[in-house]
Design a protein around this motif. Sequence first.
Motif, PDB file in Angstrom:
ATOM      1  N   VAL A 172       0.838  -1.199   0.000  1.00  0.00           N
ATOM      2  CA  VAL A 172       0.000   0.000   0.000  1.00  0.00           C
ATOM      3  C   VAL A 172       0.875   1.252   0.000  1.00  0.00           C
ATOM      4  O   VAL A 172       0.618   2.221  -0.735  1.00  0.00           O
ATOM      5  CB  VAL A 172      -0.936  -0.008   1.221  1.00  0.00           C
ATOM      6  CG1 VAL A 172      -1.642   1.328   1.379  1.00  0.00           C
ATOM      7  CG2 VAL A 172      -1.959  -1.129   1.097  1.00  0.00           C
ATOM      8  N   LEU A 173       1.925   1.240   0.813  1.00  0.00           N
ATOM      9  CA  LEU A 173       2.801   2.408   0.918  1.00  0.00           C
ATOM     10  C   LEU A 173       3.531   2.681  -0.399  1.00  0.00           C
ATOM     11  O   LEU A 173       3.593   3.832  -0.862  1.00  0.00           O
ATOM     12  CB  LEU A 173       3.802   2.190   2.052  1.00  0.00           C
ATOM     13  CG  LEU A 173       3.189   1.962   3.439  1.00  0.00           C
ATOM     14  CD1 LEU A 173       4.269   1.579   4.450  1.00  0.00           C
ATOM     15  CD2 LEU A 173       2.435   3.200   3.918  1.00  0.00           C
ATOM     16  N   SER A 174       4.067   1.628  -1.010  1.00  0.00           N
ATOM     17  CA  SER A 174       4.770   1.845  -2.278  1.00  0.00           C
ATOM     18  C   SER A 174       3.782   2.136  -3.405  1.00  0.00           C
ATOM     19  O   SER A 174       4.109   2.839  -4.371  1.00  0.00           O
ATOM     20  CB  SER A 174       5.632   0.630  -2.624  1.00  0.00           C
ATOM     21  OG  SER A 174       4.840  -0.537  -2.757  1.00  0.00           O
ATOM     22  N   GLY A 175       2.550   1.595  -3.310  1.00  0.00           N
ATOM     23  CA  GLY A 175       1.530   1.945  -4.291  1.00  0.00           C
ATOM     24  C   GLY A 175       1.201   3.418  -4.254  1.00  0.00           C
ATOM     25  O   GLY A 175       0.994   4.064  -5.290  1.00  0.00           O
ATOM     26  N   HIS A 176       1.140   3.995  -3.036  1.00  0.00           N
ATOM     27  CA  HIS A 176       0.910   5.437  -2.899  1.00  0.00           C
ATOM     28  C   HIS A 176       2.055   6.217  -3.548  1.00  0.00           C
ATOM     29  O   HIS A 176       1.836   7.202  -4.268  1.00  0.00           O
ATOM     30  CB  HIS A 176       0.791   5.796  -1.419  1.00  0.00           C
ATOM     31  CG  HIS A 176       0.382   7.204  -1.177  1.00  0.00           C
ATOM     32  ND1 HIS A 176       0.426   7.794   0.059  1.00  0.00           N
ATOM     33  CD2 HIS A 176      -0.065   8.170  -2.025  1.00  0.00           C
ATOM     34  CE1 HIS A 176       0.010   9.055  -0.033  1.00  0.00           C
ATOM     35  NE2 HIS A 176      -0.283   9.305  -1.291  1.00  0.00           N
ATOM     36  N   ALA A 177       3.291   5.766  -3.293  1.00  0.00           N
ATOM     37  CA  ALA A 177       4.445   6.441  -3.889  1.00  0.00           C
ATOM     38  C   ALA A 177       4.393   6.394  -5.411  1.00  0.00           C
ATOM     39  O   ALA A 177       4.675   7.387  -6.091  1.00  0.00           O
ATOM     40  CB  ALA A 177       5.735   5.791  -3.384  1.00  0.00           C
ATOM     41  N   GLU A 178       4.015   5.245  -5.942  1.00  0.00           N
ATOM     42  CA  GLU A 178       3.933   5.106  -7.401  1.00  0.00           C
ATOM     43  C   GLU A 178       2.869   6.032  -7.985  1.00  0.00           C
ATOM     44  O   GLU A 178       3.093   6.667  -9.019  1.00  0.00           O
ATOM     45  CB  GLU A 178       3.618   3.657  -7.757  1.00  0.00           C
ATOM     46  CG  GLU A 178       3.560   3.410  -9.258  1.00  0.00           C
ATOM     47  CD  GLU A 178       3.157   1.982  -9.571  1.00  0.00           C
ATOM     48  OE1 GLU A 178       3.808   1.362 -10.432  1.00  0.00           O
ATOM     49  OE2 GLU A 178       2.189   1.490  -8.957  1.00  0.00           O
ATOM     50  N   ALA A 179       1.712   6.126  -7.322  1.00  0.00           N
ATOM     51  CA  ALA A 179       0.655   7.009  -7.814  1.00  0.00           C
ATOM     52  C   ALA A 179       1.123   8.461  -7.810  1.00  0.00           C
ATOM     53  O   ALA A 179       0.844   9.228  -8.742  1.00  0.00           O
ATOM     54  CB  ALA A 179      -0.598   6.847  -6.959  1.00  0.00           C
ATOM     55  N   LEU A 180       1.840   8.864  -6.763  1.00  0.00           N
ATOM     56  CA  LEU A 180       2.368  10.234  -6.712  1.00  0.00           C
ATOM     57  C   LEU A 180       3.363  10.470  -7.847  1.00  0.00           C
ATOM     58  O   LEU A 180       3.350  11.534  -8.489  1.00  0.00           O
ATOM     59  CB  LEU A 180       3.039  10.487  -5.360  1.00  0.00           C
ATOM     60  CG  LEU A 180       2.110  10.567  -4.139  1.00  0.00           C
ATOM     61  CD1 LEU A 180       2.935  10.649  -2.857  1.00  0.00           C
ATOM     62  CD2 LEU A 180       1.194  11.792  -4.250  1.00  0.00           C
ATOM     63  N   ALA A 181       4.221   9.476  -8.103  1.00  0.00           N
ATOM     64  CA  ALA A 181       5.225   9.639  -9.153  1.00  0.00           C
ATOM     65  C   ALA A 181       4.586   9.716 -10.534  1.00  0.00           C
ATOM     66  O   ALA A 181       4.925  10.587 -11.350  1.00  0.00           O
ATOM     67  CB  ALA A 181       6.233   8.496  -9.093  1.00  0.00           C
ATOM     68  N   LEU A 182       3.643   8.826 -10.806  1.00  0.00           N
ATOM     69  CA  LEU A 182       3.008   8.827 -12.121  1.00  0.00           C
ATOM     70  C   LEU A 182       2.132  10.049 -12.326  1.00  0.00           C
ATOM     71  O   LEU A 182       1.936  10.496 -13.454  1.00  0.00           O
ATOM     72  CB  LEU A 182       2.177   7.553 -12.292  1.00  0.00           C
ATOM     73  CG  LEU A 182       3.004   6.266 -12.380  1.00  0.00           C
ATOM     74  CD1 LEU A 182       2.115   5.039 -12.374  1.00  0.00           C
ATOM     75  CD2 LEU A 182       3.883   6.278 -13.621  1.00  0.00           C
ATOM     76  N   GLY A 183       1.625  10.604 -11.247  1.00  0.00           N
ATOM     77  CA  GLY A 183       0.885  11.864 -11.350  1.00  0.00           C
ATOM     78  C   GLY A 183       1.797  13.063 -11.512  1.00  0.00           C
ATOM     79  O   GLY A 183       1.322  14.183 -11.722  1.00  0.00           O
ATOM     80  N   ASN A 184       3.106  12.833 -11.418  1.00  0.00           N
ATOM     81  CA  ASN A 184       4.095  13.898 -11.542  1.00  0.00           C
ATOM     82  C   ASN A 184       5.026  13.602 -12.718  1.00  0.00           C
ATOM     83  O   ASN A 184       6.238  13.759 -12.617  1.00  0.00           O
ATOM     84  CB  ASN A 184       4.892  14.011 -10.224  1.00  0.00           C
ATOM     85  CG  ASN A 184       5.784  15.242 -10.184  1.00  0.00           C
ATOM     86  OD1 ASN A 184       5.489  16.263 -10.816  1.00  0.00           O
ATOM     87  ND2 ASN A 184       6.882  15.149  -9.447  1.00  0.00           N
ATOM     88  N   ALA A 185       4.411  13.139 -13.830  1.00  0.00           N
ATOM     89  CA  ALA A 185       5.154  12.859 -15.065  1.00  0.00           C
ATOM     90  C   ALA A 185       6.242  11.813 -14.847  1.00  0.00           C
ATOM     91  O   ALA A 185       7.280  11.831 -15.511  1.00  0.00           O
ATOM     92  CB  ALA A 185       5.757  14.148 -15.633  1.00  0.00           C
ATOM     93  N   GLY A 186       6.019  10.882 -13.916  1.00  0.00           N
ATOM     94  CA  GLY A 186       6.970   9.816 -13.695  1.00  0.00           C
ATOM     95  C   GLY A 186       8.140  10.168 -12.817  1.00  0.00           C
ATOM     96  O   GLY A 186       9.041   9.343 -12.620  1.00  0.00           O
ATOM     97  N   ARG A 187       8.154  11.345 -12.236  1.00  0.00           N
ATOM     98  CA  ARG A 187       9.286  11.790 -11.413  1.00  0.00           C
ATOM     99  C   ARG A 187       9.046  11.388  -9.957  1.00  0.00           C
ATOM    100  O   ARG A 187       8.017  11.719  -9.372  1.00  0.00           O
ATOM    101  CB  ARG A 187       9.458  13.301 -11.531  1.00  0.00           C
ATOM    102  CG  ARG A 187      10.645  13.834 -10.741  1.00  0.00           C
ATOM    103  CD  ARG A 187      10.879  15.307 -11.065  1.00  0.00           C
ATOM    104  NE  ARG A 187      11.956  15.854 -10.253  1.00  0.00           N
ATOM    105  CZ  ARG A 187      11.784  16.412  -9.069  1.00  0.00           C
ATOM    106  NH1 ARG A 187      10.558  16.541  -8.573  1.00  0.00           N
ATOM    107  NH2 ARG A 187      12.808  16.880  -8.386  1.00  0.00           N
ATOM    108  N   VAL A 188      10.022  10.696  -9.381  1.00  0.00           N
ATOM    109  CA  VAL A 188       9.941  10.288  -7.978  1.00  0.00           C
ATOM    110  C   VAL A 188      10.484  11.441  -7.141  1.00  0.00           C
ATOM    111  O   VAL A 188      11.682  11.536  -6.861  1.00  0.00           O
ATOM    112  CB  VAL A 188      10.731   8.991  -7.729  1.00  0.00           C
ATOM    113  CG1 VAL A 188      10.514   8.499  -6.298  1.00  0.00           C
ATOM    114  CG2 VAL A 188      10.330   7.910  -8.715  1.00  0.00           C
ATOM    115  N   ASP A 189       9.605  12.352  -6.725  1.00  0.00           N
ATOM    116  CA  ASP A 189      10.048  13.536  -5.996  1.00  0.00           C
ATOM    117  C   ASP A 189      10.134  13.240  -4.500  1.00  0.00           C
ATOM    118  O   ASP A 189       9.962  12.102  -4.049  1.00  0.00           O
ATOM    119  CB  ASP A 189       9.115  14.722  -6.277  1.00  0.00           C
ATOM    120  CG  ASP A 189       7.680  14.429  -5.893  1.00  0.00           C
ATOM    121  OD1 ASP A 189       7.425  13.428  -5.187  1.00  0.00           O
ATOM    122  OD2 ASP A 189       6.783  15.207  -6.295  1.00  0.00           O
ATOM    123  N   ASP A 190      10.396  14.283  -3.716  1.00  0.00           N
ATOM    124  CA  ASP A 190      10.582  14.098  -2.275  1.00  0.00           C
ATOM    125  C   ASP A 190       9.316  13.562  -1.604  1.00  0.00           C
ATOM    126  O   ASP A 190       9.393  12.740  -0.683  1.00  0.00           O
ATOM    127  CB  ASP A 190      10.994  15.419  -1.627  1.00  0.00           C
ATOM    128  CG  ASP A 190      12.382  15.866  -2.059  1.00  0.00           C
ATOM    129  OD1 ASP A 190      13.143  15.004  -2.555  1.00  0.00           O
ATOM    130  OD2 ASP A 190      12.704  17.060  -1.913  1.00  0.00           O
TER     131      ASP A 190
END
Length: 416
Positions: free
Chosen positions: A200-218
Amino acid sequence: MNVLSGSILFWALAALACTVALALVLPGLMRRRAQPGMAQRAANVDVYRDQLRELEAEHAQGRLDADEFAAARRELAARLAGDALDPAVPADAPPAAASRRGLGYGLTLAFPLAALGLYFVFGTPAALTARPAAHPAGMAGAGHDFGALVERVERKVEANPDDAEAWVMLAKSYGVMQRWGEAARAYEKAAVLLPGDAAVLSGHAEALALGNAGRVDDAAMVWVRRALAADPNDMKGLELAGFRALDDRDYARAHDYFSRLHAQLPPELPYAQDILGVREEAARLAGLAPETAVMPAPADREAAAQIAGKVDIAPGLRAQLRAEDVLFVFARAAAGGPPVAAIRARAGDLPLAFTLDDSAAMNPGNVLSAHERVNLVARISKSGGPIAASGDLEGELPDVKIGTRNAVILIERVRP
Protein backbone atom coordinates in the motif's frame (compact mmCIF):
# COMPACT_ATOMS: atom_id res chain seq x y z
CA MET A 1 -43.59 19.58 -31.81
CA ASN A 2 -45.44 20.15 -35.12
CA VAL A 3 -45.92 17.56 -37.86
CA LEU A 4 -43.20 18.97 -40.12
CA SER A 5 -40.56 19.05 -37.42
CA GLY A 6 -41.59 15.54 -36.32
CA SER A 7 -41.11 14.20 -39.86
CA ILE A 8 -37.73 15.87 -40.16
CA LEU A 9 -36.69 14.41 -36.82
CA PHE A 10 -37.85 10.92 -37.91
CA TRP A 11 -35.84 10.97 -41.13
CA ALA A 12 -32.80 12.35 -39.32
CA LEU A 13 -33.00 9.58 -36.75
CA ALA A 14 -33.54 6.96 -39.46
CA ALA A 15 -30.43 8.17 -41.29
CA LEU A 16 -28.49 8.11 -38.04
CA ALA A 17 -29.67 4.55 -37.31
CA CYS A 18 -28.54 3.38 -40.76
CA THR A 19 -25.18 5.07 -40.24
CA VAL A 20 -24.71 3.40 -36.85
CA ALA A 21 -25.71 0.00 -38.27
CA LEU A 22 -23.23 0.34 -41.12
CA ALA A 23 -20.55 1.48 -38.70
CA LEU A 24 -21.05 -1.76 -36.79
CA VAL A 25 -21.11 -4.02 -39.86
CA LEU A 26 -18.55 -2.52 -42.22
CA PRO A 27 -15.45 -2.62 -39.98
CA GLY A 28 -15.84 -6.38 -39.67
CA LEU A 29 -15.70 -6.65 -43.47
CA MET A 30 -12.99 -4.09 -44.12
CA ARG A 31 -10.53 -4.44 -41.27
CA ARG A 32 -7.63 -6.81 -40.80
CA ARG A 33 -8.14 -10.09 -39.02
CA ALA A 34 -8.43 -10.09 -35.26
CA GLN A 35 -5.33 -10.27 -33.14
CA PRO A 36 -4.41 -13.73 -31.91
CA GLY A 37 -3.49 -12.49 -28.43
CA MET A 38 -7.16 -11.99 -27.59
CA ALA A 39 -7.78 -15.74 -27.22
CA GLN A 40 -5.08 -15.96 -24.53
CA ARG A 41 -6.55 -12.90 -22.79
CA ALA A 42 -10.01 -14.55 -22.74
CA ALA A 43 -8.48 -17.69 -21.25
CA ASN A 44 -6.70 -15.57 -18.64
CA VAL A 45 -9.94 -13.88 -17.57
CA ASP A 46 -11.65 -17.28 -17.24
CA VAL A 47 -8.80 -18.59 -15.13
CA TYR A 48 -8.87 -15.47 -12.92
CA ARG A 49 -12.53 -16.23 -12.18
CA ASP A 50 -11.57 -19.80 -11.35
CA GLN A 51 -8.85 -18.59 -9.00
CA LEU A 52 -11.30 -16.33 -7.18
CA ARG A 53 -13.75 -19.23 -6.71
CA GLU A 54 -10.93 -21.40 -5.34
CA LEU A 55 -9.80 -18.67 -2.95
CA GLU A 56 -13.36 -18.35 -1.67
CA ALA A 57 -13.61 -22.12 -1.23
CA GLU A 58 -10.30 -22.29 0.65
CA HIS A 59 -11.40 -19.41 2.88
CA ALA A 60 -14.72 -21.13 3.60
CA GLN A 61 -12.88 -24.34 4.50
CA GLY A 62 -10.59 -22.50 6.90
CA ARG A 63 -7.43 -23.04 4.86
CA LEU A 64 -7.00 -19.25 4.49
CA ASP A 65 -7.60 -16.83 7.34
CA ALA A 66 -9.28 -13.47 6.80
CA ASP A 67 -6.01 -11.55 6.27
CA GLU A 68 -4.62 -14.08 3.80
CA PHE A 69 -7.90 -14.18 1.90
CA ALA A 70 -8.08 -10.37 1.69
CA ALA A 71 -4.47 -10.12 0.51
CA ALA A 72 -5.02 -12.80 -2.13
CA ARG A 73 -8.13 -11.05 -3.43
CA ARG A 74 -6.29 -7.73 -3.70
CA GLU A 75 -3.47 -9.34 -5.63
CA LEU A 76 -5.91 -11.12 -7.94
CA ALA A 77 -7.83 -7.88 -8.65
CA ALA A 78 -4.59 -6.07 -9.50
CA ARG A 79 -3.44 -8.84 -11.84
CA LEU A 80 -6.79 -8.93 -13.62
CA ALA A 81 -6.76 -5.16 -14.13
CA GLY A 82 -3.20 -5.24 -15.48
CA ASP A 83 -4.01 -8.06 -17.85
CA ALA A 84 -7.13 -6.29 -19.12
CA LEU A 85 -5.02 -3.27 -20.01
CA ASP A 86 -2.17 -5.17 -21.59
CA PRO A 87 -2.58 -4.53 -25.38
CA ALA A 88 -2.45 -7.57 -27.64
CA VAL A 89 0.40 -7.47 -30.13
CA PRO A 90 -1.06 -7.12 -33.63
CA ALA A 91 -0.20 -9.84 -36.09
CA ASP A 92 0.98 -9.21 -39.61
CA ALA A 93 -2.25 -9.91 -41.50
CA PRO A 94 -3.08 -9.28 -45.18
CA PRO A 95 -5.53 -6.52 -46.03
CA ALA A 96 -9.22 -7.39 -46.50
CA ALA A 97 -9.94 -9.25 -49.71
CA ALA A 98 -11.48 -7.38 -52.63
CA SER A 99 -14.64 -9.48 -52.38
CA ARG A 100 -15.16 -8.40 -48.77
CA ARG A 101 -14.64 -4.77 -49.70
CA GLY A 102 -17.15 -5.15 -52.53
CA LEU A 103 -19.69 -6.60 -50.15
CA GLY A 104 -19.07 -3.68 -47.82
CA TYR A 105 -19.65 -1.12 -50.56
CA GLY A 106 -22.79 -2.97 -51.67
CA LEU A 107 -24.19 -2.95 -48.15
CA THR A 108 -23.54 0.78 -47.91
CA LEU A 109 -25.97 1.34 -50.79
CA ALA A 110 -28.43 -1.51 -50.19
CA PHE A 111 -28.90 -1.20 -46.44
CA PRO A 112 -30.66 2.21 -46.38
CA LEU A 113 -32.82 1.32 -49.42
CA ALA A 114 -33.85 -2.01 -47.90
CA ALA A 115 -34.65 -0.38 -44.55
CA LEU A 116 -36.78 2.26 -46.29
CA GLY A 117 -38.67 -0.33 -48.34
CA LEU A 118 -39.33 -2.56 -45.33
CA TYR A 119 -40.63 0.39 -43.35
CA PHE A 120 -43.20 1.30 -46.02
CA VAL A 121 -44.29 -2.35 -46.31
CA PHE A 122 -44.39 -3.37 -42.67
CA GLY A 123 -44.19 -0.08 -40.81
CA THR A 124 -46.63 2.78 -40.25
CA PRO A 125 -45.82 5.62 -42.67
CA ALA A 126 -49.01 7.43 -41.65
CA ALA A 127 -47.53 7.92 -38.22
CA LEU A 128 -45.22 10.52 -39.71
CA THR A 129 -48.16 12.88 -40.12
CA ALA A 130 -50.05 11.87 -36.98
CA ARG A 131 -50.00 13.69 -33.71
CA PRO A 132 -47.65 11.94 -31.29
CA ALA A 133 -49.25 10.36 -28.22
CA ALA A 134 -47.74 10.86 -24.83
CA HIS A 135 -45.47 8.05 -23.74
CA PRO A 136 -43.19 7.39 -20.82
CA ALA A 137 -39.51 8.07 -21.26
CA GLY A 138 -37.34 5.02 -21.83
CA MET A 139 -34.56 4.15 -19.52
CA ALA A 140 -31.05 3.69 -20.79
CA GLY A 141 -29.57 0.28 -20.13
CA ALA A 142 -27.06 0.15 -17.36
CA GLY A 143 -23.63 -0.51 -18.79
CA HIS A 144 -21.54 -2.94 -16.80
CA ASP A 145 -18.31 -1.20 -17.64
CA PHE A 146 -15.27 -0.60 -15.52
CA GLY A 147 -16.45 2.89 -14.61
CA ALA A 148 -19.61 1.45 -13.10
CA LEU A 149 -17.55 -0.94 -11.01
CA VAL A 150 -15.43 1.92 -9.74
CA GLU A 151 -18.58 3.80 -8.75
CA ARG A 152 -19.69 0.79 -6.74
CA VAL A 153 -16.41 0.74 -4.85
CA GLU A 154 -16.70 4.49 -4.28
CA ARG A 155 -20.11 3.96 -2.72
CA LYS A 156 -18.71 1.14 -0.63
CA VAL A 157 -16.00 3.31 0.95
CA GLU A 158 -18.49 6.10 1.49
CA ALA A 159 -20.72 3.70 3.39
CA ASN A 160 -17.80 2.20 5.32
CA PRO A 161 -14.72 4.47 5.44
CA ASP A 162 -12.89 1.93 7.61
CA ASP A 163 -12.88 -0.78 4.91
CA ALA A 164 -9.16 -0.91 4.13
CA GLU A 165 -9.56 -3.53 1.40
CA ALA A 166 -12.10 -1.36 -0.42
CA TRP A 167 -9.76 1.64 -0.30
CA VAL A 168 -6.94 -0.45 -1.80
CA MET A 169 -9.23 -1.73 -4.53
CA LEU A 170 -10.41 1.80 -5.26
CA ALA A 171 -6.84 3.07 -5.44
CA LYS A 172 -5.84 0.34 -7.89
CA SER A 173 -8.97 0.97 -9.95
CA TYR A 174 -8.14 4.67 -10.20
CA GLY A 175 -4.64 3.64 -11.29
CA VAL A 176 -6.09 1.48 -14.07
CA MET A 177 -7.99 4.57 -15.25
CA GLN A 178 -4.82 6.70 -14.88
CA ARG A 179 -6.55 8.98 -12.37
CA TRP A 180 -3.36 9.28 -10.38
CA GLY A 181 -4.39 12.09 -8.06
CA GLU A 182 -7.45 10.16 -6.90
CA ALA A 183 -5.40 6.97 -6.70
CA ALA A 184 -2.91 8.69 -4.40
CA ARG A 185 -5.67 9.97 -2.12
CA ALA A 186 -7.25 6.51 -1.94
CA TYR A 187 -3.87 4.94 -1.12
CA GLU A 188 -3.38 7.54 1.61
CA LYS A 189 -6.71 6.51 3.16
CA ALA A 190 -5.69 2.85 2.93
CA ALA A 191 -2.29 3.60 4.49
CA VAL A 192 -3.99 5.06 7.56
CA LEU A 193 -5.80 1.76 8.04
CA LEU A 194 -2.85 -0.42 6.97
CA PRO A 195 0.23 1.51 8.15
CA GLY A 196 2.52 -1.50 7.93
CA ASP A 197 1.46 -2.76 4.49
CA ALA A 198 4.46 -2.17 2.24
CA ALA A 199 2.46 -2.74 -0.96
CA VAL A 200 0.00 0.00 0.00
CA LEU A 201 2.80 2.41 0.92
CA SER A 202 4.77 1.84 -2.28
CA GLY A 203 1.53 1.95 -4.29
CA HIS A 204 0.91 5.44 -2.90
CA ALA A 205 4.45 6.44 -3.89
CA GLU A 206 3.93 5.11 -7.40
CA ALA A 207 0.65 7.01 -7.81
CA LEU A 208 2.37 10.23 -6.71
CA ALA A 209 5.23 9.64 -9.15
CA LEU A 210 3.01 8.83 -12.12
CA GLY A 211 0.89 11.86 -11.35
CA ASN A 212 4.10 13.90 -11.54
CA ALA A 213 5.15 12.86 -15.07
CA GLY A 214 6.97 9.82 -13.69
CA ARG A 215 9.29 11.79 -11.41
CA VAL A 216 9.94 10.29 -7.98
CA ASP A 217 10.05 13.54 -6.00
CA ASP A 218 10.58 14.10 -2.28
CA ALA A 219 6.90 13.56 -1.45
CA ALA A 220 6.93 10.17 -3.18
CA MET A 221 10.20 9.22 -1.48
CA VAL A 222 8.60 9.66 1.94
CA TRP A 223 6.29 6.78 1.09
CA VAL A 224 9.06 4.75 -0.58
CA ARG A 225 11.11 4.92 2.63
CA ARG A 226 8.11 3.88 4.70
CA ALA A 227 7.49 0.94 2.36
CA LEU A 228 11.09 -0.27 2.54
CA ALA A 229 11.10 0.16 6.31
CA ALA A 230 8.05 -2.12 6.47
CA ASP A 231 9.53 -4.59 3.96
CA PRO A 232 13.12 -4.11 2.74
CA ASN A 233 12.36 -6.40 -0.21
CA ASP A 234 9.22 -4.62 -1.45
CA MET A 235 9.82 -4.73 -5.20
CA LYS A 236 7.92 -1.61 -6.15
CA GLY A 237 9.67 0.34 -3.40
CA LEU A 238 13.08 -0.87 -4.59
CA GLU A 239 12.30 0.08 -8.18
CA LEU A 240 11.16 3.60 -7.26
CA ALA A 241 14.11 4.11 -4.92
CA GLY A 242 16.49 2.96 -7.64
CA PHE A 243 15.17 5.41 -10.21
CA ARG A 244 15.26 8.25 -7.69
CA ALA A 245 18.91 7.41 -6.97
CA LEU A 246 19.62 7.54 -10.71
CA ASP A 247 18.00 10.99 -10.87
CA ASP A 248 20.20 12.06 -7.96
CA ARG A 249 23.26 10.61 -9.75
CA ASP A 250 23.86 8.37 -6.76
CA TYR A 251 24.74 5.48 -9.03
CA ALA A 252 26.20 3.21 -6.34
CA ARG A 253 22.99 3.40 -4.33
CA ALA A 254 20.94 2.85 -7.50
CA HIS A 255 23.01 -0.24 -8.24
CA ASP A 256 22.27 -1.55 -4.74
CA TYR A 257 18.51 -1.06 -5.08
CA PHE A 258 18.34 -2.67 -8.52
CA SER A 259 20.54 -5.58 -7.37
CA ARG A 260 18.16 -6.29 -4.50
CA LEU A 261 15.20 -6.08 -6.87
CA HIS A 262 16.76 -8.29 -9.54
CA ALA A 263 17.65 -10.97 -6.99
CA GLN A 264 13.92 -11.57 -6.40
CA LEU A 265 12.98 -11.99 -10.08
CA PRO A 266 13.11 -15.13 -12.21
CA PRO A 267 15.93 -14.34 -14.66
CA GLU A 268 13.88 -15.43 -17.70
CA LEU A 269 11.33 -12.64 -17.28
CA PRO A 270 11.71 -9.68 -19.68
CA TYR A 271 11.18 -7.36 -16.69
CA ALA A 272 14.12 -9.03 -14.90
CA GLN A 273 16.29 -8.51 -17.96
CA ASP A 274 15.30 -4.83 -18.09
CA ILE A 275 16.21 -4.37 -14.42
CA LEU A 276 19.50 -6.18 -15.03
CA GLY A 277 20.29 -3.75 -17.85
CA VAL A 278 19.57 -0.74 -15.63
CA ARG A 279 21.65 -2.25 -12.83
CA GLU A 280 24.62 -2.79 -15.16
CA GLU A 281 24.38 0.80 -16.42
CA ALA A 282 24.30 2.06 -12.82
CA ALA A 283 27.40 -0.05 -12.09
CA ARG A 284 29.18 1.43 -15.11
CA LEU A 285 28.34 5.00 -14.10
CA ALA A 286 29.42 4.29 -10.52
CA GLY A 287 32.73 2.84 -11.70
CA LEU A 288 31.98 -0.56 -10.19
CA ALA A 289 33.50 -3.74 -11.56
CA PRO A 290 31.10 -5.54 -13.90
CA GLU A 291 29.44 -8.62 -12.48
CA THR A 292 30.07 -11.79 -14.43
CA ALA A 293 27.37 -14.14 -13.23
CA VAL A 294 27.35 -17.40 -15.14
CA MET A 295 23.97 -17.80 -16.81
CA PRO A 296 22.79 -20.90 -18.65
CA ALA A 297 22.40 -20.61 -22.40
CA PRO A 298 19.02 -19.22 -23.51
CA ALA A 299 17.95 -22.58 -24.95
CA ASP A 300 18.89 -24.35 -21.71
CA ARG A 301 17.02 -21.79 -19.59
CA GLU A 302 13.95 -22.11 -21.81
CA ALA A 303 13.95 -25.90 -21.67
CA ALA A 304 14.52 -25.93 -17.91
CA ALA A 305 11.51 -23.70 -17.32
CA GLN A 306 9.10 -25.82 -19.37
CA ILE A 307 6.90 -28.84 -18.91
CA ALA A 308 5.98 -30.63 -22.11
CA GLY A 309 3.91 -33.71 -22.73
CA LYS A 310 0.60 -35.04 -23.98
CA VAL A 311 -3.01 -35.00 -22.85
CA ASP A 312 -5.27 -37.90 -23.83
CA ILE A 313 -8.67 -39.23 -22.83
CA ALA A 314 -9.64 -42.71 -21.71
CA PRO A 315 -11.39 -44.68 -24.49
CA GLY A 316 -14.48 -45.14 -22.34
CA LEU A 317 -14.99 -41.36 -22.10
CA ARG A 318 -14.27 -40.40 -25.70
CA ALA A 319 -17.93 -40.84 -26.68
CA GLN A 320 -18.83 -38.03 -24.26
CA LEU A 321 -16.79 -35.41 -26.16
CA ARG A 322 -18.73 -32.67 -27.95
CA ALA A 323 -17.50 -30.29 -30.64
CA GLU A 324 -17.99 -27.24 -28.39
CA ASP A 325 -16.13 -28.70 -25.36
CA VAL A 326 -13.07 -26.78 -24.18
CA LEU A 327 -9.87 -28.28 -22.78
CA PHE A 328 -7.93 -26.51 -20.02
CA VAL A 329 -4.48 -27.63 -18.87
CA PHE A 330 -3.31 -26.14 -15.55
CA ALA A 331 -0.14 -26.27 -13.50
CA ARG A 332 -0.50 -25.65 -9.78
CA ALA A 333 2.18 -25.42 -7.12
CA ALA A 334 2.71 -28.77 -5.43
CA ALA A 335 1.64 -27.21 -2.13
CA GLY A 336 -1.66 -26.03 -3.67
CA GLY A 337 -3.05 -22.62 -4.51
CA PRO A 338 -4.10 -20.92 -7.75
CA PRO A 339 -2.72 -22.00 -11.15
CA VAL A 340 0.74 -20.72 -12.02
CA ALA A 341 0.27 -21.47 -15.73
CA ALA A 342 -2.66 -22.41 -17.94
CA ILE A 343 -3.47 -23.02 -21.58
CA ARG A 344 -6.77 -23.49 -23.41
CA ALA A 345 -7.46 -25.70 -26.43
CA ARG A 346 -10.21 -27.57 -28.27
CA ALA A 347 -11.15 -30.87 -26.68
CA GLY A 348 -11.68 -32.25 -30.18
CA ASP A 349 -7.91 -32.01 -30.76
CA LEU A 350 -7.19 -34.81 -28.25
CA PRO A 351 -4.72 -36.43 -27.99
CA LEU A 352 -2.94 -33.09 -27.69
CA ALA A 353 0.74 -32.25 -27.27
CA PHE A 354 1.21 -29.33 -24.86
CA THR A 355 3.94 -27.11 -23.47
CA LEU A 356 3.63 -25.00 -20.33
CA ASP A 357 6.20 -22.28 -19.68
CA ASP A 358 6.45 -18.78 -18.23
CA SER A 359 4.58 -17.30 -21.21
CA ALA A 360 1.44 -19.04 -19.88
CA ALA A 361 1.87 -17.53 -16.40
CA MET A 362 -1.19 -16.04 -14.71
CA ASN A 363 0.91 -13.76 -12.50
CA PRO A 364 4.29 -12.33 -13.60
CA GLY A 365 5.43 -12.60 -9.98
CA ASN A 366 4.54 -16.31 -9.73
CA VAL A 367 5.78 -18.07 -12.85
CA LEU A 368 6.38 -21.72 -13.59
CA SER A 369 10.16 -21.39 -13.38
CA ALA A 370 9.85 -20.20 -9.78
CA HIS A 371 8.73 -23.68 -8.72
CA GLU A 372 10.54 -27.00 -8.53
CA ARG A 373 7.49 -29.25 -8.79
CA VAL A 374 3.86 -28.75 -9.76
CA ASN A 375 0.65 -30.71 -10.11
CA LEU A 376 -0.81 -30.89 -13.63
CA VAL A 377 -4.57 -30.93 -14.22
CA ALA A 378 -6.42 -31.41 -17.51
CA ARG A 379 -10.13 -30.60 -17.54
CA ILE A 380 -12.68 -30.81 -20.35
CA SER A 381 -15.26 -28.15 -19.58
CA LYS A 382 -18.82 -28.70 -20.75
CA SER A 383 -19.68 -25.05 -20.03
CA GLY A 384 -16.65 -23.61 -21.82
CA GLY A 385 -15.24 -22.06 -18.62
CA PRO A 386 -12.47 -23.29 -16.32
CA ILE A 387 -14.65 -23.46 -13.20
CA ALA A 388 -15.08 -27.11 -12.31
CA ALA A 389 -18.66 -28.33 -12.67
CA SER A 390 -20.57 -31.58 -12.47
CA GLY A 391 -20.17 -33.56 -15.68
CA ASP A 392 -16.73 -32.16 -16.55
CA LEU A 393 -14.07 -34.71 -17.50
CA GLU A 394 -10.77 -34.55 -15.58
CA GLY A 395 -7.35 -36.06 -15.22
CA GLU A 396 -4.42 -35.19 -12.95
CA LEU A 397 -0.68 -35.85 -12.83
CA PRO A 398 0.78 -34.91 -9.43
CA ASP A 399 4.32 -33.92 -8.41
CA VAL A 400 5.80 -33.17 -11.84
CA LYS A 401 9.32 -31.75 -11.90
CA ILE A 402 9.90 -28.55 -13.87
CA GLY A 403 11.81 -29.46 -17.03
CA THR A 404 9.90 -32.71 -17.61
CA ARG A 405 9.51 -33.37 -21.34
CA ASN A 406 7.29 -36.48 -21.42
CA ALA A 407 4.43 -35.80 -19.01
CA VAL A 408 1.23 -37.72 -19.83
CA ILE A 409 -2.11 -36.60 -18.40
CA LEU A 410 -4.94 -39.08 -18.90
CA ILE A 411 -8.48 -37.74 -18.56
CA GLU A 412 -10.21 -40.68 -16.93
CA ARG A 413 -12.96 -39.51 -14.58
CA VAL A 414 -16.24 -37.59 -14.64
CA ARG A 415 -16.84 -35.00 -11.94
CA PRO A 416 -19.90 -35.95 -9.86
